[in-house]
Design a protein around this motif. Sequence first.
Motif, PDB file in Angstrom:
ATOM      1  N   GLN A   1      -0.720 -11.867  -5.921  1.00 37.06           N
ATOM      2  CA  GLN A   1      -0.516 -12.848  -4.859  1.00 37.06           C
ATOM      3  C   GLN A   1      -1.161 -14.207  -5.138  1.00 37.06           C
TER       4      GLN A   1
ATOM      5  N   ASP B   1       3.533  -6.626  -3.973  1.00 39.12           N
ATOM      6  CA  ASP B   1       2.279  -5.887  -4.200  1.00 39.12           C
ATOM      7  C   ASP B   1       1.958  -5.911  -5.685  1.00 39.12           C
TER       8      ASP B   1
ATOM      9  N   PHE C   1       0.842  -1.205   0.000  1.00 33.93           N
ATOM     10  CA  PHE C   1       0.000   0.000   0.000  1.00 33.93           C
ATOM     11  C   PHE C   1       0.874   1.251   0.000  1.00 33.93           C
TER      12      PHE C   1
ATOM     13  N   ASP D   1      -0.948  -9.630   4.062  1.00 33.88           N
ATOM     14  CA  ASP D   1      -1.765  -8.424   4.286  1.00 33.88           C
ATOM     15  C   ASP D   1      -2.059  -7.818   2.911  1.00 33.88           C
TER      16      ASP D   1
HETATM   17  C1  LIG Z   1      -3.948  -3.540   3.337  1.00 32.03           C
HETATM   18  S1  LIG Z   1      -2.883  -2.931   2.088  1.00 32.03           S
HETATM   19  C2  LIG Z   1      -1.281  -3.297   2.725  1.00 32.03           C
HETATM   20  C3  LIG Z   1      -0.965  -2.496   3.944  1.00 32.03           C
HETATM   21  C4  LIG Z   1       0.457  -2.591   4.425  1.00 32.03           C
HETATM   22  N1  LIG Z   1       0.887  -3.956   4.615  1.00 32.03           N
HETATM   23  C5  LIG Z   1       0.563  -1.870   5.739  1.00 32.03           C
HETATM   24  O1  LIG Z   1       0.760  -2.532   6.783  1.00 32.03           O
HETATM   25  O2  LIG Z   1       0.500  -0.641   5.762  1.00 32.03           O
HETATM   26  C6  LIG Z   1      -3.152  -4.098   0.824  1.00 32.03           C
HETATM   27  C7  LIG Z   1      -2.265  -4.014  -0.395  1.00 32.03           C
HETATM   28  O3  LIG Z   1      -2.469  -5.217  -1.135  1.00 32.03           O
HETATM   29  C8  LIG Z   1      -2.305  -4.942  -2.500  1.00 32.03           C
HETATM   30  N2  LIG Z   1      -2.991  -5.955  -3.308  1.00 32.03           N
HETATM   31  C9  LIG Z   1      -4.297  -6.017  -3.663  1.00 32.03           C
HETATM   32  N3  LIG Z   1      -4.542  -7.081  -4.450  1.00 32.03           N
HETATM   33  C10 LIG Z   1      -3.351  -7.729  -4.564  1.00 32.03           C
HETATM   34  C11 LIG Z   1      -2.953  -8.914  -5.249  1.00 32.03           C
HETATM   35  N4  LIG Z   1      -3.831  -9.644  -5.931  1.00 32.03           N
HETATM   36  N5  LIG Z   1      -1.659  -9.292  -5.191  1.00 32.03           N
HETATM   37  C12 LIG Z   1      -0.760  -8.557  -4.478  1.00 32.03           C
HETATM   38  N6  LIG Z   1      -1.089  -7.427  -3.809  1.00 32.03           N
HETATM   39  C13 LIG Z   1      -2.368  -7.018  -3.843  1.00 32.03           C
HETATM   40  C14 LIG Z   1      -2.900  -3.561  -2.686  1.00 32.03           C
HETATM   41  O4  LIG Z   1      -2.343  -2.946  -3.849  1.00 32.03           O
HETATM   42  C15 LIG Z   1      -2.509  -2.875  -1.379  1.00 32.03           C
HETATM   43  O5  LIG Z   1      -1.347  -2.120  -1.566  1.00 32.03           O
END
Ligand SMILES: C[S@@+](CC[C@H](N)C(=O)[O-])C[C@H]1O[C@@H](n2cnc3c(N)ncnc32)[C@H](O)[C@@H]1O
Length: 241
Positions: free
Chosen positions: A88, A68, A46, A110
Motif C-alpha cells: 500500500q 493486500d 486479511f 484498512d
Molecule cells: C486489518 S486486516 C484487513 C481486514 C479486512 N479489511 C476486514 O475487514 O476483515 C489488514 C490487512 O492488511 C494487509 N497489509 C499489511 N501490510 C500491508 C501493506 N503494506 N500493503 C497492503 N496490505 C497490507 C495484511 O496482510 C492484512 O491482510
Amino acid sequence: MTWFKDYLSRTDDRLLMKWTHYFDVYEREFTRFRASPISFLEIGVFKGGSIPMWKSYFHNDARLTFLDIDPDCARHADPGTTVEIGKQADPETLARLAATHGPFDLILDDGSHVNAHQIASFNALWPHIAEGGLYVVEDCHTSYWPGFGGGYRNEASFIEFAKRKLDAMHSWYTDQDDLFPFDPIAEQLHSVRFYDSITVFEKRKSQPPTAVTSQNGNVQLSRRALEIRGRKSAFAGKDGT
Ligand SMILES: C[S@@+](CC[C@H](N)C(=O)[O-])C[C@H]1O[C@@H](n2cnc3c(N)ncnc32)[C@H](O)[C@@H]1O
C-alpha cells in the motif's frame, strides 16, 4: 438494527474484522453511495470477510477492488470483485491500481495501519478520488502507538498529518502568508471528519469562500475579506472586554 449489525449474523467462513463503533460511521458516511454503481477500493483483505459484506452492501454493479500485500488473499475474491496484490505504500502498485480501477468514489484504508503507509497511500490515491468521493482511513488509533510509527503528537503520525490537512482546508483565510501559505488542496478538500479511529476526507471542488449579507432582500456577495491581512474582530469589545 442497522444494516451492518444485521449483516454480522450473515457472514460466511471468511473472518470479518472491524470495531463495532465503525458501523455507525459507515451508515453515516456510506449510505448515499449505495444507490449507484460506484468504484470502491478497500486496502486490507486479511481473511476476506469484508469482501462479501461490501458486495452485499453496495449496488450490484459497483466495482469493488481490494488490495493486500499477502498473495494468499487473492483466493478470497468473489465473482465481480478484484483482489490485487501489492504494497500500500508502493507508488507503482498504487499508480497501477488507480490506472486500472480508478477514479474511486470511495477508498477505505484498512491495511497495515502503519502511519507512514497510511500517509503514503493517501498522498498517492487522493488525486484518484472522484468528485464527491471519500477517502477513509480506519484504525487511526495507531497514530497514538509508537510501534506503528505514531505516538502522542508525533508529527509523523497519520492523525497529525490529517490535522495539517484540516489547516490546509482553511488556508483560504490565512493571515500569516509566510507561515501559512495558501494550499491548493483547499480547492478540493470539502471536509475532514474525525470519528473515534476513523478519519474521512471528502473531495468536492470549491470556489473561494464568499461572504454574504442581505438587507431588505438586497443580497451582496463579497470575497474581499480573503484579501485583508492583519484582521481584527469588528465585534470584539461589545461585552466590555
Ligand atoms: C486489518 S486486516 C484487513 C481486514 C479486512 N479489511 C476486514 O475487514 O476483515 C489488514 C490487512 O492488511 C494487509 N497489509 C499489511 N501490510 C500491508 C501493506 N503494506 N500493503 C497492503 N496490505 C497490507 C495484511 O496482510 C492484512 O491482510
